[in-house]
Design an enzyme around this catalytic site. Structure first.
Site, short mmCIF file in Angstrom:
data_model
loop_
_atom_site.label_atom_id
_atom_site.label_comp_id
_atom_site.label_asym_id
_atom_site.label_seq_id
_atom_site.Cartn_x
_atom_site.Cartn_y
_atom_site.Cartn_z
CG ASN A 1 -0.37 0.04 2.50
OD1 ASN A 1 0.73 -0.47 2.69
ND2 ASN A 1 -1.02 0.66 3.46
CD GLU B 1 4.75 -0.33 13.53
OE1 GLU B 1 3.52 -0.10 13.62
OE2 GLU B 1 5.54 -0.14 14.46
CB CYS C 1 -1.74 0.93 8.42
SG CYS C 1 -0.42 2.13 8.24
CD GLU D 1 8.42 0.60 10.71
OE1 GLU D 1 7.26 0.48 10.33
OE2 GLU D 1 9.41 0.24 10.05
#
Ligand code: NAD
Length: 478
Positions: free
Chosen positions: A150, A248, A282, A458
């Protein structure tokens, strides 16, 4: 015709497995490229190349590593349009958004290049005289990077750039439908002069080469972004090997609209959060929780805005959203659209293309859905959102937290006390007032709580903690 090959040990090579044709999700009759899928042998080869390259790269001084990242950033900036075009053709993100994503990749590379000359470590007092006592960061070794489709440029860069500046070598396994983009991006790293074997690209299926990477390659860490189901399996297998890991995963992010919210701020933020990238972020807004005093006004305003956006070909610069990424994605999202038939439609988006020509799913906002419904609890990962009514602030906060996920959450209000309480009490890694749930900055830590993340972060400085380990050094010079 685009082609995705492996880049292993500084050489481009065809994989040993079958070929997979890639069709343009905006216009499925068009074949845009071919991916040569890898097998076990290719992944093991990449493992050897990364191990061999680690020694030299780990010993290369930091400013020199930084210079190479600056070169990669410059080249990516020069080739931004083409990299964005390949990604739009492969996974259907509108070209305007895709260009923004590649630009983010350039910024991330520059940010981590700058780490090449930043002071690191600390000097610590010692109970014995004449002892120099300090910490330093050292690399981990070979890092496996597994990425979703994505954000086919930004996510790989936000893992690979900090891994490289910290002195690690990398094996990158992109998502199957991000492989053409991965090969195009890797060409930038190769052409900028990254030494052979420091980054190795292996394209192939997660269930085949992903498993070889996790179980057979000599790895020191794995950074994964993708679905929660895959992430949990990756955590299990890496924990068994006592390898550092970072996962993640999914989200079911809430935007809370309180009675005093400025609707001219809230409405565009919800529209963009729910429907940009066809809801395939997300951090997308998928639950919109509205205080009952403003429910009708908010729903009307959002419905009006939804009538003005349109879904179109990803290469059309005017498209607000494109198709979803693949036939599988379309089938999955349409199963939720069918579920939503039971609910009351608040608003629908429109197409400026014949929707049957691609993997299109029109934006949909529904209400009248039970909070336990699958529409409210499961990650849809498409342009479908639910509107829920809350009695007051506490009810809205409870609803926002009623999920197994915890990636991002937003509240829209002019009340400072309620806003700050939301930041304290919302169970999400990224919490915001009067801003959409998506669209976070690369220089800030990124990650979630609960089932959204393995709880490390991150991007920003936080990435350096994951991609390095700290040594405590003591020198007696008495
Ligand atoms: P996915 O889990 O299907 O695949 C992600 C990657 O894992 C792919 O490269 C895939 O090939 C690989 N993989 C699959 N099975 C594997 C296995 N057994 N071993 C090793 N690797 C394997 O996810 P997706 O459909 O590509 O991406 C969508 C998901 O990603 C959504 O759930 C979304 O929320 C999540 N996502 C999360 C973030 C975040 O930062 N939290 C960001 C973007 C996307």
């Amino acid at each position: 015709m685009l082609e995705a090959k492996n880049w292993i040990g500084g050489e481009w090579m065809s994989a040993s497995g079958a070929d997979m044709m890639v069709h343009n999700p905006s216009q499925v009759q068009d074949e845009v490229g071919v991916v040569h899928l890898s097998g076990e042998r290719d992944m093991l080869h990449a493992g050897e190349a990364a191990k061999k390259a680690f020694k030299g790269w780990g010993e290369t001084n930091l400013p020199a590593r930084g210079e190479i990242l600056y070169r990669i950033a410059r080249l990516l900036e020069e080739e931004l349009d083409d990299v964005a075009r390949v990604a739009s053709l492969e996974m259907g993100k509108p070209i305007s958004e895709m260009k923004g994503e590649v630009r983010r990749g350039v910024h991330l590379l520059r940010y981590y290049a700058g780490e090449g000359v930043r002071a690191v470590g600390t000097v610590i007092p010692h109970s014995q005289d004449r002892v120099l006592h300090y910490t330093k960061r050292v690399p981990l070794g070979v890092v496996g990077v597994i990425t979703p489709w994505n954000f086919p440029v930004a996510i790989p860069v936000w893992k690979i750039a900090p891994a490289l500046i910290c002195g690690n070598s990398v094996i990158w396994k992109p998502a199957e439908i991000g492989s053409l983009t991965a090969a195009r991006l890797t060409r930038v790293f190769a052409d900028a002069g990254l030494p052979a074997g420091v980054l190795n690209l292996v394209v192939g299926r997660g269930s085949v080469v992903g498993s070889v990477l996790l179980e057979q390659v000599e790895l020191d860490a794995v950074s994964f972004t993708g679905s929660t189901g895959t992430g949990v399996r990756i955590a299990e297998s890496t924990a068994k090997r006592n390898i550092k890991y970072q996962t993640e995963m999914g989200g079911k992010n809430a935007a809370v609209i309180l009675g005093d919210a400025d609707l001219s701020v809230a409405v565009p933020a919800v529209l963009s959060g729910a429907f940009r990238s066809a809801g395939q972020k997300c951090t997308a807004t998928s639950r919109v929780i509205v205080e009952q005093s403003v429910f009708g006004a908010f729903a009307d305003a959002l419905r009006k805005e939804m009538a003005h956006i349109y879904m179109g070909n990803a290469l059309d610069a005017e498209s607000y959203l494109g198709p979803v990424a693949s036939a599988d994605q379309q089938a999955k999202v349409l199963s939720y659209v069918r579920m939503a038939r039971e609910a009351e439609t608040v608003g629908e988006g429109h197409a400026r293309v014949d929707p049957s020509t691609g993997h299109y799913v029109a934006p949909l906002l529904v209400t009248g859905v039970d909070v336990e419904s699958r529409l409210v609890q499961e990650e849809i990962f498409g342009p479908v959102a639910t509107l829920l009514s809350a009695e007051n602030f506490d009810d809205a906060l409870n609803l926002a937290n009623k999920t197994v996920f915890g990636l991002s959450a937003a509240v829209f209000t002019r009340d400072l006390q309620k806003g700050l309480r939301f930041l304290d009490e919302a169970q999400a890694g990224m919490v915001r007032i009067n801003q959409e749930t998506a669209g976070v900055e690369y220089q800030a830590p990124f990650g979630g709580m609960k089932m959204s993340s393995s709880h490390s972060r991150e991007q920003g400085q936080a990435a350096l903690d994951f991609y390095s380990q700290v040594k405590t050094c003591a020198v007696y010079y008495g």
